[in-house]
Scaffold this motif. Structure first.
Motif, PDB file in Angstrom:
ATOM      1  N   ALA A  15       2.372 -11.510  -0.725  1.00  0.00           N
ATOM      2  CA  ALA A  15       2.043 -12.816  -0.161  1.00  0.00           C
ATOM      3  C   ALA A  15       3.235 -13.482   0.512  1.00  0.00           C
ATOM      4  CB  ALA A  15       1.488 -13.736  -1.246  1.00  0.00           C
ATOM      5  N   SER A  16       4.442 -13.014   0.227  1.00  0.00           N
ATOM      6  CA  SER A  16       5.618 -13.679   0.801  1.00  0.00           C
ATOM      7  C   SER A  16       6.791 -12.713   0.892  1.00  0.00           C
ATOM      8  CB  SER A  16       6.027 -14.889  -0.048  1.00  0.00           C
ATOM      9  OG  SER A  16       6.473 -14.466  -1.326  1.00  0.00           O
ATOM     10  N   GLY A  17       7.788 -13.113   1.665  1.00  0.00           N
ATOM     11  CA  GLY A  17       9.063 -12.413   1.704  1.00  0.00           C
ATOM     12  C   GLY A  17       8.984 -10.957   2.106  1.00  0.00           C
ATOM     13  N   LEU A  18       9.698 -10.116   1.374  1.00  0.00           N
ATOM     14  CA  LEU A  18       9.793  -8.701   1.694  1.00  0.00           C
ATOM     15  C   LEU A  18       8.441  -8.010   1.579  1.00  0.00           C
ATOM     16  CD1 LEU A  18      13.126  -7.830  -0.185  1.00  0.00           C
ATOM     17  CD2 LEU A  18      12.828  -8.602   2.185  1.00  0.00           C
ATOM     18  N   GLY A  19       7.656  -8.394   0.581  1.00  0.00           N
ATOM     19  CA  GLY A  19       6.333  -7.808   0.414  1.00  0.00           C
ATOM     20  C   GLY A  19       5.404  -8.167   1.550  1.00  0.00           C
ATOM     21  N   ARG A  20       5.475  -9.398   1.991  1.00  0.00           N
ATOM     22  CA  ARG A  20       4.627  -9.853   3.105  1.00  0.00           C
ATOM     23  C   ARG A  20       4.929  -9.039   4.371  1.00  0.00           C
ATOM     24  NH1 ARG A  20       1.902 -14.757   4.266  1.00  0.00           N
ATOM     25  NH2 ARG A  20       1.706 -15.191   6.492  1.00  0.00           N
ATOM     26  N   ALA A  21       6.216  -8.874   4.662  1.00  0.00           N
ATOM     27  CA  ALA A  21       6.608  -8.105   5.846  1.00  0.00           C
ATOM     28  C   ALA A  21       6.188  -6.645   5.707  1.00  0.00           C
ATOM     29  CB  ALA A  21       8.119  -8.211   6.061  1.00  0.00           C
ATOM     30  N   SER A  22       6.314  -6.098   4.504  1.00  0.00           N
ATOM     31  CA  SER A  22       5.922  -4.701   4.280  1.00  0.00           C
ATOM     32  C   SER A  22       4.425  -4.519   4.462  1.00  0.00           C
ATOM     33  CB  SER A  22       6.335  -4.265   2.869  1.00  0.00           C
ATOM     34  OG  SER A  22       7.736  -4.335   2.712  1.00  0.00           O
ATOM     35  N   ALA A  23       3.647  -5.454   3.942  1.00  0.00           N
ATOM     36  CA  ALA A  23       2.197  -5.375   4.089  1.00  0.00           C
ATOM     37  C   ALA A  23       1.802  -5.400   5.561  1.00  0.00           C
ATOM     38  CB  ALA A  23       1.535  -6.522   3.325  1.00  0.00           C
ATOM     39  N   LYS A  24       2.435  -6.270   6.328  1.00  0.00           N
ATOM     40  CA  LYS A  24       2.112  -6.358   7.758  1.00  0.00           C
ATOM     41  C   LYS A  24       2.503  -5.080   8.491  1.00  0.00           C
ATOM     42  CE  LYS A  24       2.615  -9.191  11.912  1.00  0.00           C
ATOM     43  NZ  LYS A  24       2.754  -8.006  12.811  1.00  0.00           N
ATOM     44  N   ALA A  25       3.680  -4.537   8.179  1.00  0.00           N
ATOM     45  CA  ALA A  25       4.129  -3.326   8.862  1.00  0.00           C
ATOM     46  C   ALA A  25       3.194  -2.160   8.573  1.00  0.00           C
ATOM     47  CB  ALA A  25       5.554  -2.985   8.425  1.00  0.00           C
ATOM     48  N   LEU A  26       2.758  -2.035   7.337  1.00  0.00           N
ATOM     49  CA  LEU A  26       1.830  -0.961   6.987  1.00  0.00           C
ATOM     50  C   LEU A  26       0.475  -1.147   7.668  1.00  0.00           C
ATOM     51  CD1 LEU A  26       2.754  -0.696   3.210  1.00  0.00           C
ATOM     52  CD2 LEU A  26       3.025   1.139   4.899  1.00  0.00           C
ATOM     53  N   ALA A  27       0.018  -2.400   7.710  1.00  0.00           N
ATOM     54  CA  ALA A  27      -1.247  -2.683   8.402  1.00  0.00           C
ATOM     55  C   ALA A  27      -1.129  -2.390   9.889  1.00  0.00           C
ATOM     56  CB  ALA A  27      -1.659  -4.129   8.162  1.00  0.00           C
ATOM     57  N   ASP A  28       0.009  -2.754  10.490  1.00  0.00           N
ATOM     58  CA  ASP A  28       0.230  -2.484  11.909  1.00  0.00           C
ATOM     59  C   ASP A  28       0.246  -0.982  12.191  1.00  0.00           C
ATOM     60  OD1 ASP A  28       0.357  -5.182  12.440  1.00  0.00           O
ATOM     61  OD2 ASP A  28       2.542  -5.258  12.620  1.00  0.00           O
ATOM     62  N   ALA A  29       0.617  -0.192  11.171  1.00  0.00           N
ATOM     63  CA  ALA A  29       0.626   1.273  11.319  1.00  0.00           C
ATOM     64  C   ALA A  29      -0.757   1.875  11.103  1.00  0.00           C
ATOM     65  CB  ALA A  29       1.621   1.879  10.337  1.00  0.00           C
ATOM     66  N   GLY A  30      -1.751   1.026  10.822  1.00  0.00           N
ATOM     67  CA  GLY A  30      -3.125   1.484  10.701  1.00  0.00           C
ATOM     68  C   GLY A  30      -3.646   1.613   9.285  1.00  0.00           C
ATOM     69  N   LEU A  31      -2.830   1.231   8.281  1.00  0.00           N
ATOM     70  CA  LEU A  31      -3.255   1.383   6.903  1.00  0.00           C
ATOM     71  C   LEU A  31      -4.090   0.189   6.439  1.00  0.00           C
ATOM     72  CD1 LEU A  31      -0.806   3.381   7.209  1.00  0.00           C
ATOM     73  CD2 LEU A  31      -0.483   3.099   4.751  1.00  0.00           C
ATOM     74  N   LYS A  32      -4.953   0.441   5.466  1.00  0.00           N
ATOM     75  CA  LYS A  32      -5.700  -0.616   4.803  1.00  0.00           C
ATOM     76  C   LYS A  32      -4.870  -1.063   3.605  1.00  0.00           C
ATOM     77  CE  LYS A  32      -9.353   1.960   4.195  1.00  0.00           C
ATOM     78  NZ  LYS A  32     -10.720   2.421   3.815  1.00  0.00           N
ATOM     79  N   VAL A  33      -4.404  -2.290   3.654  1.00  0.00           N
ATOM     80  CA  VAL A  33      -3.428  -2.759   2.677  1.00  0.00           C
ATOM     81  C   VAL A  33      -4.065  -3.693   1.656  1.00  0.00           C
ATOM     82  CG1 VAL A  33      -1.236  -3.965   2.345  1.00  0.00           C
ATOM     83  CG2 VAL A  33      -1.585  -2.564   4.394  1.00  0.00           C
ATOM     84  N   ALA A  34      -3.836  -3.402   0.395  1.00  0.00           N
ATOM     85  CA  ALA A  34      -4.229  -4.295  -0.692  1.00  0.00           C
ATOM     86  C   ALA A  34      -2.995  -5.051  -1.153  1.00  0.00           C
ATOM     87  CB  ALA A  34      -4.819  -3.510  -1.849  1.00  0.00           C
TER      88      ALA A  34
END
Length: 264
Positions: A15-34
């Protein structure tokens, strides 16, 4: 490991910080992120923005974590990438001066145990539950790879400062999980690594920019190069490379602009 469109991922603290950026990067790469987090409002907002799912998960509660994985797998399928950024801890010196009594006081064992649970035990909990799910999935490639787990340590694991006896030692423990766990899981094709971020421009640190501009400038100047705090997107970039590169295994990465933390 090729990051295929629709492949599932789990990011704790997303929801924030490093995790938030990681979630977005993975989603941008086409992954379904939980996203696993306890901040419902921010977590749901970010999950909606990246086309992922949000799950209220307390990393210090075994059933909460198991329920989170069950719900994420029901929604997105078995995760092949897990990134653990969430943590909980306390701060204090082993022996400190007590202004109220005029004497010394000891950092309580209970406070230490809280940090150990929120950093080290939680890291094992997330990694092992994810690994069990991956172990029962089909291999993804000719190497027999089934997934990648990345834990978040800290430069404090190696450069623990005054007042970081809990944080520094438990983050060192996170690094200590990596090689034996990678070897435990080698026959299952599951990789385990960790990242040790230095000083990053997370919401906690960004609050200092307005509160104490002088301290903010000092922090930026303390980084050898580039002379600034790390961007969460730079952390996320490394997360993606670790997931993609099947030969990265059992490793701990410093990501810190060459900083070495002083005692205080």
């Amino acid at each position: 490991m090729k990051l295929e469109q629709g492949m599932a991922a789990v990011v704790t603290g997303g929801a924030s910080g490093l995790g938030r950026a990681s979630a977005k990067a993975l989603a941008d790469a086409g992954l379904k992120v939980a996203i696993f987090d306890i901040n419902d409002e921010a977590g749901e907002e970010h999950a909606a923005a990246i086309g992922g799912t949000f799950h209220h998960v307390n990393i210090m509660d075994e059933q909460s974590v198991q329920d989170g994985f069950d719900a994420a797998r029901a929604a997105n399928g078995q995760e092949r990438v897990t990134v653990h950024c969430a943590m909980a801890s306390k701060r204090g010196k082993t022996i400190g001066f007590d202004k109220e009594t005029g004497g010394y006081k000891r950092l309580s064992t209970e406070d230490y145990a809280f940090g150990a649970e929120g950093i080290l035990v939680a890291s094992y909990r997330i990694a092992s539950i994810s690994a069990l799910g991956m172990a029962n999935a089909e291999p993804l490639n000719d190497d027999g790879e089934r997934g990648s787990i990345t834990l978040t340590a800290s430069v404090a694991a190696q450069d623990g400062q005054i007042g970081q006896v809990i944080y520094g030692s438990c983050k060192a423990g996170v690094n200590g999980l990596v090689l034996p766990m990678a070897r435990d899981l080698m026959d299952l094709g599951i990789r385990v690594n960790s990242v040790m971020p230095g000083i990053f421009a997370t919401p906690l640190m960004l609050g200092m920019k307005d509160r104490n501009p002088a301290m903010w400038a000092q922090l930026n100047a303390s980084v050898p190069f580039p002379k600034r705090l790390g961007e969460p997107e730079e952390f996320a970039s490394l997360i993606l490379e670790i997931a993609r590169n099947s030969y990265i295994n059992g490793h701990q990465f410093r990501l810190d602009g060459a900083i070495r933390m002083p005692p205080k």
